[in-house]
Write a protein that holds these residues in place. Structure first.
Motif, PDB file in Angstrom:
ATOM      1  N   TRP A 324      21.748  10.445   1.123  1.00 28.10           N
ATOM      2  CA  TRP A 324      22.982  11.100   1.558  1.00 28.10           C
ATOM      3  C   TRP A 324      24.108  10.626   0.651  1.00 28.10           C
ATOM      4  O   TRP A 324      24.494   9.456   0.676  1.00 28.10           O
ATOM      5  CB  TRP A 324      23.264  10.751   3.006  1.00 28.10           C
ATOM      6  N   SER A 325      24.608  11.518  -0.149  1.00 23.42           N
ATOM      7  CA  SER A 325      25.629  11.189  -1.147  1.00 23.42           C
ATOM      8  C   SER A 325      26.993  11.623  -0.626  1.00 23.42           C
ATOM      9  O   SER A 325      27.227  12.812  -0.382  1.00 23.42           O
ATOM     10  CB  SER A 325      25.305  11.902  -2.465  1.00 23.42           C
ATOM     11  N   ILE A 326      27.890  10.668  -0.477  1.00 23.32           N
ATOM     12  CA  ILE A 326      29.207  10.907   0.106  1.00 23.32           C
ATOM     13  C   ILE A 326      30.269  10.740  -0.983  1.00 23.32           C
ATOM     14  O   ILE A 326      30.278   9.713  -1.682  1.00 23.32           O
ATOM     15  CB  ILE A 326      29.489   9.905   1.245  1.00 23.32           C
ATOM     16  N   PRO A 327      31.159  11.697  -1.167  1.00 26.43           N
ATOM     17  CA  PRO A 327      32.247  11.500  -2.137  1.00 26.43           C
ATOM     18  C   PRO A 327      33.028  10.226  -1.810  1.00 26.43           C
ATOM     19  O   PRO A 327      33.302   9.940  -0.644  1.00 26.43           O
ATOM     20  CB  PRO A 327      33.110  12.747  -1.951  1.00 26.43           C
ATOM     21  N   VAL A 328      33.359   9.473  -2.823  1.00 27.46           N
ATOM     22  CA  VAL A 328      34.010   8.191  -2.575  1.00 27.46           C
ATOM     23  C   VAL A 328      35.350   8.373  -1.878  1.00 27.46           C
ATOM     24  O   VAL A 328      35.831   7.460  -1.186  1.00 27.46           O
ATOM     25  CB  VAL A 328      34.166   7.423  -3.904  1.00 27.46           C
ATOM     26  N   THR A 329      35.943   9.552  -1.993  1.00 29.06           N
ATOM     27  CA  THR A 329      37.243   9.812  -1.357  1.00 29.06           C
ATOM     28  C   THR A 329      37.117  10.260   0.097  1.00 29.06           C
ATOM     29  O   THR A 329      38.117  10.375   0.798  1.00 29.06           O
ATOM     30  CB  THR A 329      37.995  10.898  -2.145  1.00 29.06           C
ATOM     31  N   ALA A 330      35.892  10.535   0.560  1.00 28.32           N
ATOM     32  CA  ALA A 330      35.704  11.031   1.921  1.00 28.32           C
ATOM     33  C   ALA A 330      35.893   9.920   2.937  1.00 28.32           C
ATOM     34  O   ALA A 330      35.409   8.793   2.760  1.00 28.32           O
ATOM     35  CB  ALA A 330      34.314  11.648   2.068  1.00 28.32           C
ATOM     36  N   THR A 332      34.791   9.958   6.136  1.00 28.40           N
ATOM     37  CA  THR A 332      33.595   9.792   6.963  1.00 28.40           C
ATOM     38  C   THR A 332      32.385  10.322   6.202  1.00 28.40           C
ATOM     39  O   THR A 332      32.508  10.926   5.129  1.00 28.40           O
ATOM     40  CB  THR A 332      33.699  10.531   8.304  1.00 28.40           C
ATOM     41  N   ALA A 333      31.210  10.122   6.806  1.00 32.14           N
ATOM     42  CA  ALA A 333      29.964  10.575   6.177  1.00 32.14           C
ATOM     43  C   ALA A 333      29.719  12.059   6.362  1.00 32.14           C
ATOM     44  O   ALA A 333      28.768  12.606   5.778  1.00 32.14           O
ATOM     45  CB  ALA A 333      28.798   9.778   6.745  1.00 32.14           C
ATOM     46  N   ARG A 334      30.532  12.740   7.134  1.00 31.93           N
ATOM     47  CA  ARG A 334      30.293  14.164   7.392  1.00 31.93           C
ATOM     48  C   ARG A 334      30.323  15.002   6.116  1.00 31.93           C
ATOM     49  O   ARG A 334      29.695  16.057   6.046  1.00 31.93           O
ATOM     50  CB  ARG A 334      31.346  14.696   8.367  1.00 31.93           C
ATOM     51  N   ASP A 335      31.056  14.548   5.111  1.00 31.98           N
ATOM     52  CA  ASP A 335      31.235  15.346   3.899  1.00 31.98           C
ATOM     53  C   ASP A 335      30.150  15.121   2.855  1.00 31.98           C
ATOM     54  O   ASP A 335      30.265  15.606   1.728  1.00 31.98           O
ATOM     55  CB  ASP A 335      32.603  15.035   3.264  1.00 31.98           C
ATOM     56  N   GLY A 336      29.094  14.387   3.204  1.00 31.88           N
ATOM     57  CA  GLY A 336      28.034  14.126   2.248  1.00 31.88           C
ATOM     58  C   GLY A 336      27.032  15.254   2.128  1.00 31.88           C
ATOM     59  O   GLY A 336      27.107  16.269   2.830  1.00 31.88           O
ATOM     60  N   HIS A 337      26.067  15.086   1.221  1.00 29.56           N
ATOM     61  CA  HIS A 337      24.981  16.044   1.063  1.00 29.56           C
ATOM     62  C   HIS A 337      23.751  15.294   0.559  1.00 29.56           C
ATOM     63  O   HIS A 337      23.850  14.189   0.017  1.00 29.56           O
ATOM     64  CB  HIS A 337      25.369  17.175   0.111  1.00 29.56           C
ATOM     65  N   TRP A 338      22.576  15.908   0.735  1.00 29.43           N
ATOM     66  CA  TRP A 338      21.324  15.295   0.325  1.00 29.43           C
ATOM     67  C   TRP A 338      21.087  15.502  -1.177  1.00 29.43           C
ATOM     68  O   TRP A 338      21.308  16.583  -1.707  1.00 29.43           O
ATOM     69  CB  TRP A 338      20.147  15.867   1.098  1.00 29.43           C
ATOM     70  N   VAL A 339      20.599  14.438  -1.826  1.00 31.14           N
ATOM     71  CA  VAL A 339      20.241  14.483  -3.249  1.00 31.14           C
ATOM     72  C   VAL A 339      18.825  13.935  -3.387  1.00 31.14           C
ATOM     73  O   VAL A 339      18.524  12.863  -2.857  1.00 31.14           O
ATOM     74  CB  VAL A 339      21.221  13.639  -4.101  1.00 31.14           C
ATOM     75  N   PRO A 340      17.925  14.626  -4.075  1.00 33.96           N
ATOM     76  CA  PRO A 340      16.544  14.131  -4.218  1.00 33.96           C
ATOM     77  C   PRO A 340      16.499  12.786  -4.946  1.00 33.96           C
ATOM     78  O   PRO A 340      17.312  12.507  -5.838  1.00 33.96           O
ATOM     79  CB  PRO A 340      15.858  15.223  -5.040  1.00 33.96           C
ATOM     80  N   ALA A 341      15.516  11.949  -4.549  1.00 36.00           N
ATOM     81  CA  ALA A 341      15.309  10.641  -5.170  1.00 36.00           C
ATOM     82  C   ALA A 341      13.861  10.538  -5.649  1.00 36.00           C
ATOM     83  O   ALA A 341      12.970  11.199  -5.094  1.00 36.00           O
ATOM     84  CB  ALA A 341      15.610   9.533  -4.171  1.00 36.00           C
ATOM     85  N   PRO A 342      13.602   9.702  -6.664  1.00 35.80           N
ATOM     86  CA  PRO A 342      12.255   9.619  -7.250  1.00 35.80           C
ATOM     87  C   PRO A 342      11.352   8.626  -6.520  1.00 35.80           C
ATOM     88  O   PRO A 342      10.799   7.695  -7.122  1.00 35.80           O
ATOM     89  CB  PRO A 342      12.541   9.166  -8.681  1.00 35.80           C
ATOM     90  N   GLY A 343      11.194   8.834  -5.216  1.00 36.68           N
ATOM     91  CA  GLY A 343      10.384   7.896  -4.446  1.00 36.68           C
ATOM     92  C   GLY A 343       8.945   7.826  -4.897  1.00 36.68           C
ATOM     93  O   GLY A 343       8.339   6.742  -4.916  1.00 36.68           O
ATOM     94  N   ASP A 344       8.363   8.970  -5.273  1.00 35.24           N
ATOM     95  CA  ASP A 344       6.979   8.971  -5.748  1.00 35.24           C
ATOM     96  C   ASP A 344       6.811   8.048  -6.950  1.00 35.24           C
ATOM     97  O   ASP A 344       5.896   7.218  -7.003  1.00 35.24           O
ATOM     98  CB  ASP A 344       6.566  10.393  -6.138  1.00 35.24           C
ATOM     99  N   GLU A 345       7.676   8.204  -7.923  1.00 35.85           N
ATOM    100  CA  GLU A 345       7.574   7.403  -9.140  1.00 35.85           C
ATOM    101  C   GLU A 345       7.767   5.913  -8.846  1.00 35.85           C
ATOM    102  O   GLU A 345       7.054   5.062  -9.396  1.00 35.85           O
ATOM    103  CB  GLU A 345       8.599   7.876 -10.164  1.00 35.85           C
ATOM    104  N   LEU A 346       8.732   5.601  -7.978  1.00 39.09           N
ATOM    105  CA  LEU A 346       8.969   4.198  -7.645  1.00 39.09           C
ATOM    106  C   LEU A 346       7.767   3.598  -6.928  1.00 39.09           C
ATOM    107  O   LEU A 346       7.308   2.488  -7.255  1.00 39.09           O
ATOM    108  CB  LEU A 346      10.220   4.074  -6.783  1.00 39.09           C
ATOM    109  N   LEU A 347       7.238   4.289  -5.927  1.00 37.21           N
ATOM    110  CA  LEU A 347       6.113   3.743  -5.174  1.00 37.21           C
ATOM    111  C   LEU A 347       4.861   3.641  -6.037  1.00 37.21           C
ATOM    112  O   LEU A 347       4.051   2.716  -5.860  1.00 37.21           O
ATOM    113  CB  LEU A 347       5.859   4.602  -3.935  1.00 37.21           C
ATOM    114  N   GLU A 348       4.692   4.544  -6.987  1.00 33.63           N
ATOM    115  CA  GLU A 348       3.585   4.406  -7.930  1.00 33.63           C
ATOM    116  C   GLU A 348       3.743   3.141  -8.765  1.00 33.63           C
ATOM    117  O   GLU A 348       2.773   2.419  -9.022  1.00 33.63           O
ATOM    118  CB  GLU A 348       3.508   5.628  -8.846  1.00 33.63           C
ATOM    119  N   ALA A 349       4.968   2.862  -9.209  1.00 32.84           N
ATOM    120  CA  ALA A 349       5.213   1.650  -9.993  1.00 32.84           C
ATOM    121  C   ALA A 349       4.961   0.400  -9.152  1.00 32.84           C
ATOM    122  O   ALA A 349       4.417  -0.597  -9.648  1.00 32.84           O
ATOM    123  CB  ALA A 349       6.647   1.657 -10.530  1.00 32.84           C
TER     124      ALA A 349
END
Length: 514
Positions: A324-330, A332-349
């Protein structure tokens, strides 16, 4: 999972932070009360001690916003052991009434004791002890201790040198966060760092010594746990405090601007705990940069934690699928949005480095199919919290009949109310559903829920210490979204009813968890 952190065996444990143990010096530590607690766990049929992150905290004491992801909190060092080692004398440990007045003053007093211990350690260097011109037993012990410190410093150099310098500079800068330091120090200009290492050599030595003591004492405690058949279950926050040694030393791994400020911050959307969500304020990772070197930063972090624990809970596991990515100027957390993360690659490592992945996934809150798929792909146990189970219908995934063996069941966590406090505040219709589901039990709360956790098919069951003591809401460890007054809860041995260990041993045997 395999190895020391094997979760294939049906077992149970207790959740209580090290700071919450009894003791006379402001917070629990690695001394006799920790060993006594392990012995009590073993007598009660528990084989797991789960605790919160162990890092040095900011003034709010929150263990999820530590000054380092590697270091141990020096406030956990057993001072009595320093008397036994000859670095302190008993008189130096005597507290006056003013020093005992508050936790903050006790923290300062502990730090003074550690400074005196370092002076005592340095005074016992080889060659300073022999009155007869030849080394004696004390000389050999002192020389061995100095060699052990040098070995520790070399083995942990990849994080320890930056951490010690960061803490020394932070003290010199009157606890200002690193992005407010003079630009040459903020930006780690080599000439400025070299001058600081020379200027602050004594303070750096002190900080290295404290970490040596922490890791040495922890290793002894872990050895004691092994003799009692108890494994140590740690907690690793997915994100890192902005004001921390790691963000200062590895700015390229984080999404920061040229002045060191985050461009977006972490948190979660509105959920069970907060109508506005939670704005944690941690900087996000620069995942592209981390992937470029094979996630070295993460692998080193995990290696340090596995030096301390048999296995770990990864807090906010869903952040490896999307964060959940929240603009630093926001505000509250309501103004955030989801951004994909490379969990597969990390867990493989992680799997390539450590084999079986020694993690339990904290998969509470907003969980989507991709998060479930990621957890299942790497055979990571998830979490089931019984306090979440009774406010809907039979499809609720936290109800015991919906549990899976590859999971860890809790009555509640450090972020929940105590089970008794939760029960006392239930709406009438939820209370009735709870009673009906549990068969209108005759035992008082929280024991029916404890029994339900132990009876679950989940391979591991963990019960907070507050629930074992049947404590109410005044004994909460944390209230999410509330900044003040958290993380201070402690218990006393006198609170344990006579025969509680025998009662719990019988229950653990009854439900096949011994």
């Amino acid at each position: 999972m395999s190895g020391e952190g094997d979760l294939a065996q049906r077992r149970s444990g207790v959740l209580v932070h090290l700071s919450s143990l009894p003791g006379e010096r402001g917070n629990g530590d690695l001394g006799r009360h920790a060993r006594d607690f392990i012995d009590w766990l073993a007598r009660s049929g528990f084989t797991i001690w789960q605790m919160l992150p162990l890092g040095p905290t900011h003034d709010d004491l929150c263990p999820y916003q530590c000054l380092s992801v590697h270091a141990g909190d020096p406030g956990f060092i057993d001072l009595d052991a320093l008397v036994d080692a000859g670095y302190l004398n008993a008189q130096q440990l005597r507290m006056n009434a003013t020093e005992a007045a508050s936790r903050e003053s006790l923290r300062a007093w502990r730090q003074r004791c550690l400074q005196e211990a370092y002076a005592g350690f340095m005074a016992r260097d080889q060659g300073d002890q022999g009155d007869q011109g030849r080394p004696g037993d004390q000389d050999e012990q002192a020389a061995a201790a100095h060699r052990a410190l040098a070995t520790f410093r070399e083995q942990h150099r990849h994080w320890l040198e930056d951490y010690a310098l960061y803490m020394a500079l932070r003290c010199e800068q009157q606890s200002a966060p690193w992005w407010e330091w003079p630009a040459p120090l903020r930006d780690r200009q080599p000439e400025a760092l070299d001058a600081a290492r020379e200027r602050l050599a004594e303070a750096i030595g002190q900080i290295v010594f404290e970490q040596y003591l922490f890791f040495e004492q922890w290793a002894a405690l872990r050895d004691h746990a092994r003799t009692q058949g108890v494994q140590l279950f740690g907690d690793m926050p997915i994100f890192v405090a902005h004001d921390s040694a790691e963000v200062w030393a590895h700015r390229d791994c984080f999404d920061l601007n040229a002045d060191g400020h985050p461009q977006t911050v972490a948190g979660v959307p509105p959920d069970y705990f907060s109508a506005d969500g939670q704005r944690w304020g941690n900087p996000h990772y620069d995942w592209q940069q981390m992937a470029a070197d094979g996630f070295r930063w993460w692998l080193e972090r995990l290696a340090t934690q596995l030096e301390l624990f048999d296995f770990l809970r990864l807090d906010h596991f869903r952040g490896l699928a999307a964060y959940w990515s929240i603009p630093v100027t926001a505000a509250t957390a309501r103004d955030g949005h989801w951004v994909p993360a490379p969990g597969d690659e990390l867990l493989e490592a992680i799997r390539a480095r450590f084999g079986a992945i020694p993690l339990v996934a904290e998969d509470l809150g907003v969980i989507t199919d991709d998060v479930v798929a990621l957890r299942e792909r790497y055979a990571l146990p998830g979490m089931k919290v019984l306090q979440f189970a009774f406010d809907s219908d039979a499809a609720n995934p936290y109800l015991p009949h919906r549990h899976e063996p590859a999971s860890v069941v809790y009555t509640g966590t450090h972020d929940n109310d105590t089970t008794l406090g939760w029960y006392q505040q239930l709406d009438a219709h939820v209370s009735e559903r709870l009673h009906a589901y549990l068969g209108y039990p005759q035992e008082p709360m929280p024991w029916p829920l404890i029994r339900s956790a132990l009876a679950s098919v989940a391979t591991m069951a963990v019960v907070p210490m507050q629930d074992l003591l049947a404590l109410d809401s005044t004994h909460r460890m944390n209230v999410p979204g509330v900044a003040e007054g958290n993380w201070r809860w402690r218990f006393e041995w006198e609170w344990l009813p006579a025969g509680l260990d025998e009662q719990l041993l019988a229950m653990n045997r009854l439900y096949g968890r011994c």
